[in-house]
Design a protein around this motif. Structure first.
Motif, PDB file in Angstrom:
ATOM      1  N   GLY A   1       0.040   4.416  13.617  1.00 59.01           N
ATOM      2  CA  GLY A   1      -0.318   5.305  12.625  1.00 59.01           C
ATOM      3  C   GLY A   1      -1.918   5.527  12.300  1.00 59.01           C
ATOM      4  O   GLY A   1      -2.443   6.544  12.115  1.00 59.01           O
ATOM      5  N   GLN A   2      -2.443   4.404  12.350  1.00 58.71           N
ATOM      6  CA  GLN A   2      -3.817   4.213  11.888  1.00 58.71           C
ATOM      7  C   GLN A   2      -4.761   4.858  12.832  1.00 58.71           C
ATOM      8  O   GLN A   2      -5.754   5.537  12.678  1.00 58.71           O
ATOM      9  N   VAL A   3      -4.318   4.475  14.006  1.00 59.51           N
ATOM     10  CA  VAL A   3      -5.423   5.030  15.173  1.00 59.51           C
ATOM     11  C   VAL A   3      -5.161   6.284  15.455  1.00 59.51           C
ATOM     12  O   VAL A   3      -5.981   7.174  15.608  1.00 59.51           O
TER      13      VAL A   3
ATOM     14  N   PRO B   1      -1.881   5.151   2.116  1.00 62.03           N
ATOM     15  CA  PRO B   1      -2.054   4.344   1.518  1.00 62.03           C
ATOM     16  C   PRO B   1      -3.201   3.430   2.276  1.00 62.03           C
ATOM     17  O   PRO B   1      -3.460   3.059   3.494  1.00 62.03           O
ATOM     18  N   PRO B   2      -4.408   2.958   1.351  1.00 64.42           N
ATOM     19  CA  PRO B   2      -5.439   2.329   1.990  1.00 64.42           C
ATOM     20  C   PRO B   2      -5.192   1.221   2.530  1.00 64.42           C
ATOM     21  O   PRO B   2      -4.307   0.264   2.028  1.00 64.42           O
TER      22      PRO B   2
ATOM     23  N   SER C   1       1.220  -2.923   8.799  1.00 65.73           N
ATOM     24  CA  SER C   1       0.917  -1.751   7.725  1.00 65.73           C
ATOM     25  C   SER C   1       0.762  -2.308   6.585  1.00 65.73           C
ATOM     26  O   SER C   1       0.659  -1.416   5.427  1.00 65.73           O
ATOM     27  N   ARG C   2       0.292  -3.437   6.273  1.00 68.62           N
ATOM     28  CA  ARG C   2       0.137  -3.873   4.855  1.00 68.62           C
ATOM     29  C   ARG C   2      -1.074  -2.966   3.948  1.00 68.62           C
ATOM     30  O   ARG C   2      -2.053  -3.048   4.820  1.00 68.62           O
ATOM     31  N   SER C   3      -1.069  -2.555   3.039  1.00 69.70           N
ATOM     32  CA  SER C   3      -1.810  -1.949   2.453  1.00 69.70           C
ATOM     33  C   SER C   3      -2.813  -2.939   1.586  1.00 69.70           C
ATOM     34  O   SER C   3      -2.765  -4.183   1.376  1.00 69.70           O
ATOM     35  N   ASP C   4      -4.026  -2.108   1.215  1.00 70.80           N
ATOM     36  CA  ASP C   4      -5.036  -3.113   0.390  1.00 70.80           C
ATOM     37  C   ASP C   4      -4.325  -3.318  -0.963  1.00 70.80           C
ATOM     38  O   ASP C   4      -4.518  -4.421  -1.606  1.00 70.80           O
TER      39      ASP C   4
END
Length: 263
Positions: free
Chosen positions: A62-64, A188-189, A197-200
């Motif tokens: 998803g980030q890509v 989510p940042p 997929s861990r967030s900040d």
């Protein structure tokens, strides 16, 4: 915040800095997050050449995808924007296999995560050197000067920082003004350094809104004794991270040799 004027100010600052430095443009690492989306758009608006690099290392898909869509939109809107994808996964795996075998631990996981950021920094400077570009940083104020949430000589290794005087909420405000895609604005940042997929917020223990509040409280002279409940917990998180990461926020310490010892 006077958003339009802030955008114009940053764009003018970027262009003026690059021109005075006799550089041809900018290179930015695109993560699929709001900070890199805003930074790359601001660089593109200078009219100078802007190279967007995607540098996946076992990246969550998803980030890509968000990053790819943002780059395509930038290229559609700005003729001065180009892009490349450099898959650093094999480089990272080769690096890991070259290191002495170490038992898995939290410190190993964090060390490898930081190694990913440093491989990306090296890649950015490779292209910066080839094309006489400046590496544009994507850190915001609460990350860079509040909790130190970045990798020293990784995403902290840059030539200039166009959004480092903006809180995360202000970056979102600019992102909305610049019509950054909704999927980026609502994601989510995350630093994307762990291959999941861990967030900040998962890592920090507090949201950016909470950390911004704590930063403002700290700057106004408040102490832990002023708070209770969740506010005390957040303020404690902020102070702990701010103290632990001061080494990232100050220049490299130099050992000054007394004059009489040099005689």
């Amino acid at each position: 915040m006077q958003t339009e004027k802030v955008v114009d100010h940053i764009v003018s600052w970027l262009k003026d800095y690059a021109t005075k430095a006799n550089m041809n443009g900018f290179v930015i690492g695109i993560s699929g997050g709001i900070d890199s989306a805003v930074t790359s758009t601001l660089c593109a608006k200078t009219g100078l050449r802007t190279l967007c690099l995607s540098m996946p290392i076992h990246q969550e898909r998803g980030q890509v995808t968000r990053g790819e869509k943002h780059i395509e939109a930038l290229k559609h809107n700005f003729a001065n924007v180009s892009d490349l994808e450099v898959d650093l996964t094999p480089v990272f795996e080769n690096f890991k296999s070259s290191m002495p075998v170490t038992q898995a631990s939290d410190s190993l996981d964090l060390t490898l995560a930081n190694s990913r950021a440093r491989l990306r920094m090296t890649t950015l400077y490779y292209f910066a050197g080839l094309h006489k570009y400046l590496v544009a940083g994507t850190g915001n104020k609460v990350e860079d000067f509040g909790v130190g949430f970045y990798t020293k000589y990784g995403d902290g290794g840059v030539d200039l920082s166009p959004i480092a005087d903006l809180m995360k909420s202000e970056v979102y405000e600019i992102g909305k003004y610049l019509n950054i895609s909704e999927d980026i604005q609502s994601a989510p940042p995350t630093d994307g350094l762990f291959g999941d997929s861990r967030s900040d917020e998962d890592q920090l223990g507090a949201s950016y809104d909470e950390l911004e509040w704590a930063m403002h409280m700290d700057e106004s002279g408040k102490t832990l004794a002023n708070f209770s409940g969740r506010e005390a917990e957040v303020f404690g998180i902020y102070k702990r991270l701010n103290t632990a990461n001061q080494h990232k926020m100050h220049p490299i310490p130099v050992c000054d040799i007394p004059f009489h010892l040099k005689k």
